[in-house]
Design an enzyme around this catalytic site. Structure first.
Site, PDB file in Angstrom:
ATOM      1  N   LYS A  70      49.662  48.854  31.014  1.00  0.00           N
ATOM      2  CA  LYS A  70      48.316  48.506  30.574  1.00  0.00           C
ATOM      3  C   LYS A  70      47.327  49.579  31.043  1.00  0.00           C
ATOM      4  O   LYS A  70      47.574  50.266  32.044  1.00  0.00           O
ATOM      5  CB  LYS A  70      47.887  47.166  31.180  1.00  0.00           C
ATOM      6  CG  LYS A  70      48.701  45.964  30.736  1.00  0.00           C
ATOM      7  CD  LYS A  70      48.224  44.701  31.461  1.00  0.00           C
ATOM      8  CE  LYS A  70      49.080  43.502  31.108  1.00  0.00           C
ATOM      9  NZ  LYS A  70      48.871  43.055  29.715  1.00  0.00           N
ATOM     10  N   GLU A 129      56.259  40.222  28.337  1.00  0.00           N
ATOM     11  CA  GLU A 129      57.191  39.782  29.389  1.00  0.00           C
ATOM     12  C   GLU A 129      57.145  38.291  29.675  1.00  0.00           C
ATOM     13  O   GLU A 129      58.148  37.694  30.066  1.00  0.00           O
ATOM     14  CB  GLU A 129      56.912  40.560  30.684  1.00  0.00           C
ATOM     15  CG  GLU A 129      55.778  40.026  31.563  1.00  0.00           C
ATOM     16  CD  GLU A 129      54.416  39.941  30.878  1.00  0.00           C
ATOM     17  OE1 GLU A 129      53.678  38.988  31.168  1.00  0.00           O
ATOM     18  OE2 GLU A 129      54.099  40.821  30.058  1.00  0.00           O
ATOM     19  N   ARG A 133      56.977  35.705  27.800  1.00  0.00           N
ATOM     20  CA  ARG A 133      57.869  34.900  26.962  1.00  0.00           C
ATOM     21  C   ARG A 133      59.320  35.014  27.416  1.00  0.00           C
ATOM     22  O   ARG A 133      60.125  34.119  27.175  1.00  0.00           O
ATOM     23  CB  ARG A 133      57.697  35.306  25.505  1.00  0.00           C
ATOM     24  CG  ARG A 133      58.139  36.710  25.163  1.00  0.00           C
ATOM     25  CD  ARG A 133      57.521  37.228  23.874  1.00  0.00           C
ATOM     26  NE  ARG A 133      56.099  37.504  24.043  1.00  0.00           N
ATOM     27  CZ  ARG A 133      55.316  37.942  23.059  1.00  0.00           C
ATOM     28  NH1 ARG A 133      55.818  38.146  21.853  1.00  0.00           N
ATOM     29  NH2 ARG A 133      54.040  38.178  23.284  1.00  0.00           N
ATOM     30  N   ASP A 152      55.572  44.748  27.909  1.00  0.00           N
ATOM     31  CA  ASP A 152      54.359  43.986  28.201  1.00  0.00           C
ATOM     32  C   ASP A 152      54.361  42.639  27.484  1.00  0.00           C
ATOM     33  O   ASP A 152      53.429  41.861  27.629  1.00  0.00           O
ATOM     34  CB  ASP A 152      53.117  44.796  27.812  1.00  0.00           C
ATOM     35  CG  ASP A 152      51.840  44.230  28.426  1.00  0.00           C
ATOM     36  OD1 ASP A 152      51.935  43.544  29.462  1.00  0.00           O
ATOM     37  OD2 ASP A 152      50.752  44.461  27.864  1.00  0.00           O
ATOM     38  N   ASP A 182      50.845  41.384  36.349  1.00  0.00           N
ATOM     39  CA  ASP A 182      51.456  42.016  35.182  1.00  0.00           C
ATOM     40  C   ASP A 182      50.848  43.392  34.953  1.00  0.00           C
ATOM     41  O   ASP A 182      49.715  43.517  34.492  1.00  0.00           O
ATOM     42  CB  ASP A 182      51.254  41.138  33.941  1.00  0.00           C
ATOM     43  CG  ASP A 182      51.824  41.779  32.685  1.00  0.00           C
ATOM     44  OD1 ASP A 182      52.707  42.656  32.821  1.00  0.00           O
ATOM     45  OD2 ASP A 182      51.400  41.390  31.585  1.00  0.00           O
TER      46      ASP A 182
END
Length: 473
Positions: free
Chosen positions: A254, A326, A328, A324, A247
């Site tokens: 991030k 993502e 869920r 971010d 991720d």
């Protein structure tokens, strides 16, 4: 580490209770503050003739419980490994009237926990020395001890599987390799594993899942695992694990330091695969299905954006506030698939979902949201049996309203307040039907920076034991 039931030989361990220091030697050790028989205390010495002494502190017998035994015998194994002791004799009496099978299981698990190493990528690897453990329960209870040790061995194998999957970097574990490992490990235990590629996922209209996956060159995989071993029951419990093998945050990128451990964002998937391995290898009489929507959240000219409105398998539209948030989105389609296509009657989803949970509860307590207290009580009982910790968070209308969107059916983040609750309730809103459901956020607990008890730093395999016990007891 190997266990023999009812055999003698090796360094003979002595169990010591802090309120029964009945020899001058033990009293002397206590007075010198060397060893006092307290829980988790281990004393080892060897004289010039290579005669060994191993003392194991158990505290007060009336206060002995299983997780203390796990921690204590973890330290026993560490001492044996450190001193290269290859055989030990454990004579275990009835302790605090505890079940002999659970007693053996806790002791074996603690010792086995000490054997985990993640050194796959080291040029020079040191093999873990083999230790022969001669385990002697009270006479007549050998079969109970054998059952407990066998269960511990299978559970530890499953926990280590989860740890290995979560610890490995994203250039090694990505959707295809994760799916292949699940198939290889589980099918030999009687689990049916079906792997769907991008074309099949498109046919299922999993737009939320595909939106997260589309910026990556790695093809997404929908991993479906089915284990049916109770024909007398109509119950079908679903386990759904977040499977973000990496991720980056997408366009809500991030910071560099925050990306280093993002190969661990498939902690939910690793946990679910580990739990399925435990259930199937121990031939649990349950019907369990599991779903992992595995993909990467990357950045490209085709990546989904903050402000997009996307669809989902359920038909609901989703406003993207933050790329971010993502996990869920992938869970939304996986949860709907499990309840709509696989006929789940109960569902537990597990995910490294929110930093909010980690900030609120730390690295040793997982957070939970549920719509059914009776179902949660089963998981909580399994959690306590496993020596793990979980805390139920509130799920009031206040949090649900925070997910409301002005332009779509729902938005993928409720803002900076109550982040764990709004994320969990977002996932729960994609159940295809009203069934007992628990969301478990393992953002803080799936991987830890600092070792504690018998859990080392890095991936923990948390919830594998809890799920096994909750579904079988």
């Amino acid at each position: 580490m190997k266990f023999n039931i009812g055999k003698n030989g090796g360094v003979k361990a002595e169990l010591v209770f802090e309120d029964r220091l009945d020899t001058d030697f033990l009293k002397s050790l206590s007075e010198k503050e060397v060893f006092a028989g307290k829980p988790e205390e281990v004393y080892f010495s060897m004289n010039s003739s290579f005669e060994s002494l191993l003392l194991i502190g158990l505290g007060k017998e009336s206060e002995i419980e299983f997780d203390m035994l796990r921690r204590t015998f973890f330290k026993v194994a560490e001492v044996l490994l450190k001193h290269k002791i290859d055989e030990v004799e454990l004579n275990i009496p009835k302790l605090n009237n505890l079940c002999n099978y659970k007693l053996a299981e806790a002791i074996a698990e603690g010792m086995l926990q000490a054997t985990y190493r993640f050194d796959k990528f080291k040029s020079e690897r040191k093999a873990v020395p083999e230790i022969m453990v001669n385990y002697n329960p009270i006479p007549g209870k050998e079969h109970r001890a054998e059952k407990g040790i066998n269960e511990a061995e299978k559970l530890i194998e499953s926990i280590f599987l989860a740890r290995d999957l979560i610890n490995q970097p994203a250039n090694v574990i990505y959707p295809e390799t994760l799916a292949d490992i699940a198939k290889e490990r589980l099918e030999k235990n009687g689990v049916k594993v079906t792997i769907y590629g991008k074309k099949e996922i498109e046919e299922l209209k999993m737009e939320a899942f595909l939106s997260v996956a589309r910026a990556s060159s790695k093809e997404p995989k929908l991993i479906v695992m089915e284990y049916y071993n109770n024909p007398e029951s109509d119950e079908r419990i679903a386990l759904v694990g977040k499977g973000l093998t990496y991720d980056s945050g997408g366009y809500a990128i991030k910071p560099a330091t925050g990306m280093v451990t993002m190969h661990m964002d498939m902690g939910g998937a690793g946990t679910v695969i580990g739990a399925m391995n435990a259930l199937s290898s121990l031939k649990a009489e349950v019907n369990v299905v599991a779903v992992v929507a595995a993909c990467e959240n990357m950045i490209s000219g085709d990546g989904y954006r903050n402000g997009d409105i996307i669809g989902s398998m359920s038909g609901k539209t989703i406003e993207i506030i933050n790329t971010d948030a993502e996990g869920r989105l992938t869970l939304a389609d996986a949860v709907y698939y499990a309840t709509n296509n696989l006929g789940a009657t109960k569902l537990i989803d597990l995910a490294t979902l929110t930093g909010a949970c980690a900030i609120a509860l730390g690295e040793q307590v997982s957070g939970a949201i549920t719509n059914n207290d009776e179902f949660f009580a089963k998981l909580l009982a399994g959690n306590e049996r496993a020596g793990e910790m979980i805390w139920k968070m509130p799920s009031t209308e206040y949090y649900k309203k925070m997910n409301e969107s002005k332009v779509a059916d729902i938005k993928n983040t409720g803002g900076k307040y109550g982040g764990m609750m709004t994320a969990g309730l977002f996932v729960g809103s994609f159940l295809a039907k009203e069934i007992p459901w628990i969301h478990v956020d393992i953002a803080g607990t799936a991987g830890v920076e600092k070792a504690y008890g018998y859990v080392g730093e890095g991936a923990t395999g948390v919830m594998v034991k809890s799920l096994y016990y909750a579904l079988t007891e």
